[in-house]
Design a protein around this motif. Sequence first.
Motif, PDB file in Angstrom:
ATOM      1  N   ARG A  80       7.508  -6.144  -8.535  1.00 29.81           N
ATOM      2  CA  ARG A  80       6.652  -7.332  -8.431  1.00 29.81           C
ATOM      3  C   ARG A  80       5.879  -7.324  -7.119  1.00 29.81           C
ATOM      4  NH1 ARG A  80      11.220  -9.926 -10.691  1.00 29.81           N
ATOM      5  NH2 ARG A  80      11.862 -10.624  -8.623  1.00 29.81           N
ATOM      6  N   LEU A  81       6.523  -6.858  -6.061  1.00 31.58           N
ATOM      7  CA  LEU A  81       5.838  -6.786  -4.776  1.00 31.58           C
ATOM      8  C   LEU A  81       4.694  -5.780  -4.828  1.00 31.58           C
ATOM      9  CD1 LEU A  81       7.539  -6.848  -1.337  1.00 31.58           C
ATOM     10  CD2 LEU A  81       5.811  -5.109  -1.786  1.00 31.58           C
ATOM     11  N   LEU A  82       4.946  -4.619  -5.423  1.00 29.95           N
ATOM     12  CA  LEU A  82       3.903  -3.593  -5.516  1.00 29.95           C
ATOM     13  C   LEU A  82       2.753  -4.047  -6.411  1.00 29.95           C
ATOM     14  CD1 LEU A  82       6.097  -0.372  -5.804  1.00 29.95           C
ATOM     15  CD2 LEU A  82       4.718  -1.079  -3.857  1.00 29.95           C
ATOM     16  N   GLU A  83       3.048  -4.816  -7.418  1.00 32.53           N
ATOM     17  CA  GLU A  83       1.999  -5.288  -8.320  1.00 32.53           C
ATOM     18  C   GLU A  83       1.013  -6.211  -7.608  1.00 32.53           C
ATOM     19  OE1 GLU A  83       4.275  -7.067 -11.373  1.00 32.53           O
ATOM     20  OE2 GLU A  83       4.544  -5.207 -12.527  1.00 32.53           O
ATOM     21  N   GLY A  84       1.472  -6.865  -6.533  1.00 34.04           N
ATOM     22  CA  GLY A  84       0.595  -7.777  -5.807  1.00 34.04           C
ATOM     23  C   GLY A  84      -0.207  -7.122  -4.706  1.00 34.04           C
ATOM     24  N   CYS A  85      -0.009  -5.826  -4.481  1.00 40.16           N
ATOM     25  CA  CYS A  85      -0.717  -5.129  -3.391  1.00 40.16           C
ATOM     26  C   CYS A  85      -2.123  -4.726  -3.820  1.00 40.16           C
ATOM     27  CB  CYS A  85       0.061  -3.886  -2.971  1.00 40.16           C
ATOM     28  SG  CYS A  85       1.707  -4.245  -2.311  1.00 40.16           S
ATOM     29  N   ARG A  86      -3.041  -4.800  -2.882  1.00 44.49           N
ATOM     30  CA  ARG A  86      -4.411  -4.335  -3.102  1.00 44.49           C
ATOM     31  C   ARG A  86      -4.794  -3.447  -1.923  1.00 44.49           C
ATOM     32  NH1 ARG A  86      -2.900  -6.080  -7.035  1.00 44.49           N
ATOM     33  NH2 ARG A  86      -3.818  -7.620  -8.465  1.00 44.49           N
ATOM     34  N   VAL A  87      -4.291  -2.222  -1.940  1.00 48.34           N
ATOM     35  CA  VAL A  87      -4.465  -1.306  -0.818  1.00 48.34           C
ATOM     36  C   VAL A  87      -5.834  -0.637  -0.915  1.00 48.34           C
ATOM     37  CG1 VAL A  87      -3.563   0.752   0.320  1.00 48.34           C
ATOM     38  CG2 VAL A  87      -1.992  -0.911  -0.707  1.00 48.34           C
ATOM     39  N   PRO A  88      -6.713  -0.827   0.062  1.00 54.02           N
ATOM     40  CA  PRO A  88      -8.035  -0.177   0.007  1.00 54.02           C
ATOM     41  C   PRO A  88      -7.893   1.341  -0.068  1.00 54.02           C
ATOM     42  CG  PRO A  88      -7.979  -1.850   1.729  1.00 54.02           C
ATOM     43  CD  PRO A  88      -6.562  -1.678   1.250  1.00 54.02           C
ATOM     44  N   GLY A  89      -8.497   1.936  -1.078  1.00 54.51           N
ATOM     45  CA  GLY A  89      -8.401   3.386  -1.252  1.00 54.51           C
ATOM     46  C   GLY A  89      -7.139   3.848  -1.936  1.00 54.51           C
ATOM     47  N   GLY A  90      -6.187   2.934  -2.174  1.00 56.48           N
ATOM     48  CA  GLY A  90      -4.951   3.317  -2.843  1.00 56.48           C
ATOM     49  C   GLY A  90      -4.021   4.119  -1.948  1.00 56.48           C
ATOM     50  N   SER A  91      -2.887   4.486  -2.487  1.00 52.92           N
ATOM     51  CA  SER A  91      -1.891   5.243  -1.726  1.00 52.92           C
ATOM     52  C   SER A  91      -1.032   6.060  -2.682  1.00 52.92           C
ATOM     53  CB  SER A  91      -0.997   4.298  -0.915  1.00 52.92           C
ATOM     54  OG  SER A  91       0.134   4.970  -0.398  1.00 52.92           O
ATOM     55  N   ARG A  92      -1.031   7.371  -2.520  1.00 51.38           N
ATOM     56  CA  ARG A  92      -0.205   8.232  -3.369  1.00 51.38           C
ATOM     57  C   ARG A  92       1.284   7.988  -3.113  1.00 51.38           C
ATOM     58  NH1 ARG A  92      -3.545  11.487  -5.964  1.00 51.38           N
ATOM     59  NH2 ARG A  92      -5.567  11.998  -5.023  1.00 51.38           N
ATOM     60  N   GLU A  93       1.642   7.620  -1.878  1.00 49.16           N
ATOM     61  CA  GLU A  93       3.048   7.335  -1.576  1.00 49.16           C
ATOM     62  C   GLU A  93       3.531   6.105  -2.336  1.00 49.16           C
ATOM     63  OE1 GLU A  93       2.775   7.149   2.750  1.00 49.16           O
ATOM     64  OE2 GLU A  93       4.155   8.845   2.824  1.00 49.16           O
ATOM     65  N   LEU A  94       2.671   5.089  -2.444  1.00 48.31           N
ATOM     66  CA  LEU A  94       3.055   3.891  -3.187  1.00 48.31           C
ATOM     67  C   LEU A  94       3.160   4.178  -4.686  1.00 48.31           C
ATOM     68  CD1 LEU A  94       0.943   1.161  -1.350  1.00 48.31           C
ATOM     69  CD2 LEU A  94       3.417   1.508  -1.234  1.00 48.31           C
ATOM     70  N   PRO A 137       0.201  -0.030 -10.723  1.00 47.81           N
ATOM     71  CA  PRO A 137      -0.857  -1.020 -10.528  1.00 47.81           C
ATOM     72  C   PRO A 137      -2.141  -0.375 -10.037  1.00 47.81           C
ATOM     73  CG  PRO A 137       1.221  -1.806  -9.618  1.00 47.81           C
ATOM     74  CD  PRO A 137       1.438  -0.367  -9.995  1.00 47.81           C
ATOM     75  N   ALA A 138      -3.254  -0.836 -10.548  1.00 47.79           N
ATOM     76  CA  ALA A 138      -4.548  -0.248 -10.181  1.00 47.79           C
ATOM     77  C   ALA A 138      -4.805  -0.345  -8.682  1.00 47.79           C
ATOM     78  CB  ALA A 138      -5.671  -0.937 -10.954  1.00 47.79           C
ATOM     79  N   GLY A 139      -4.243  -1.397  -8.033  1.00 40.50           N
ATOM     80  CA  GLY A 139      -4.452  -1.568  -6.598  1.00 40.50           C
ATOM     81  C   GLY A 139      -3.761  -0.527  -5.754  1.00 40.50           C
ATOM     82  N   LEU A 140      -2.894   0.310  -6.357  1.00 35.20           N
ATOM     83  CA  LEU A 140      -2.193   1.363  -5.617  1.00 35.20           C
ATOM     84  C   LEU A 140      -2.803   2.739  -5.832  1.00 35.20           C
ATOM     85  CD1 LEU A 140       1.538   0.422  -6.344  1.00 35.20           C
ATOM     86  CD2 LEU A 140       0.018  -0.495  -4.591  1.00 35.20           C
ATOM     87  N   CYS A 141      -3.589   2.900  -6.887  1.00 32.94           N
ATOM     88  CA  CYS A 141      -4.060   4.219  -7.293  1.00 32.94           C
ATOM     89  C   CYS A 141      -5.290   4.641  -6.487  1.00 32.94           C
ATOM     90  CB  CYS A 141      -4.388   4.241  -8.780  1.00 32.94           C
ATOM     91  SG  CYS A 141      -2.973   3.821  -9.820  1.00 32.94           S
ATOM     92  N   PRO A 142      -5.243   5.798  -5.836  1.00 27.20           N
ATOM     93  CA  PRO A 142      -6.397   6.242  -5.048  1.00 27.20           C
ATOM     94  C   PRO A 142      -7.673   6.370  -5.866  1.00 27.20           C
ATOM     95  CG  PRO A 142      -4.453   7.541  -4.509  1.00 27.20           C
ATOM     96  CD  PRO A 142      -4.094   6.699  -5.701  1.00 27.20           C
TER      97      PRO A 142
END
Length: 245
Positions: A80-94, A137-142
């Motif tokens: 649930r925490l990861l679903e709420g993230c909106r990381v600019p550019g995404g993150s392969r680690e996430l 989540p799309a907000g994690l994908c580079p």
Amino acid sequence: MQSFLMLLREHGNTHPPPAELVPLAGSLCRDIQDDLTQMQPLVSAILDSQLCPHLLDNADVALVCARVPAQREQQQAACRLLEGCRVPGGSRELVQLWNDIHYDLARRKLGVAALTPVQKFRCRKRYCWALALNPPPAGLCPDGLKSRNFPREVRRRLQDFALAVSINPSKAQRVRTEFGLTAERVYNWFANYRRCQQSLLQHVQPAQRVVAKDPGTKERRLDRWCHWSAWPRDGVPPQSPDALQ
């Protein structure tokens, strides 16, 4: 860490937070990501802060904050925490952490010590009969969520070949450039096509035997098929006329 916690309390109601606060949180999380004793109080302070949504948009902060509940076997909370993230550019680690969480859930469900590569693929595959399973989540994908479907023109060529030539092409036929795909992807497409055809036959043949015994069944089955084939893409079936009355 103490200086960061003081800044966090001082600017807890500032929206957006000061420009230096988010990079400072990311740097701190990156430095202590292997020290669980320091991670726990830091994660608690971040999650309790009103600035949490802003801080979680930093990849290092999100990674540490999701890793703590995952290590405590609170996988649903981590997701649930990861679903709420909106990381600019995404993150392969996430994305990898998201997959690892679902690998662990699948491993426990199957009661095995480790998953095979095929089981991992099935665990993270994105679509099955139009139902999303474990898409990150799309907000994690580079690069954003990628579709596994071939372009319409490529699918048309493959289907035409299957109908006109063979559903089991030879190696020489699979490397034909007209498909625009690697031989391995062509092989996988035809293997899936054959499985779908076999599954369809297993359902059609019993239905044909029933229709042969009771011709009136054909009309009822056709009405039912027309009704249920009109399902919208959101997966909610239409109500029957009797239910609407």
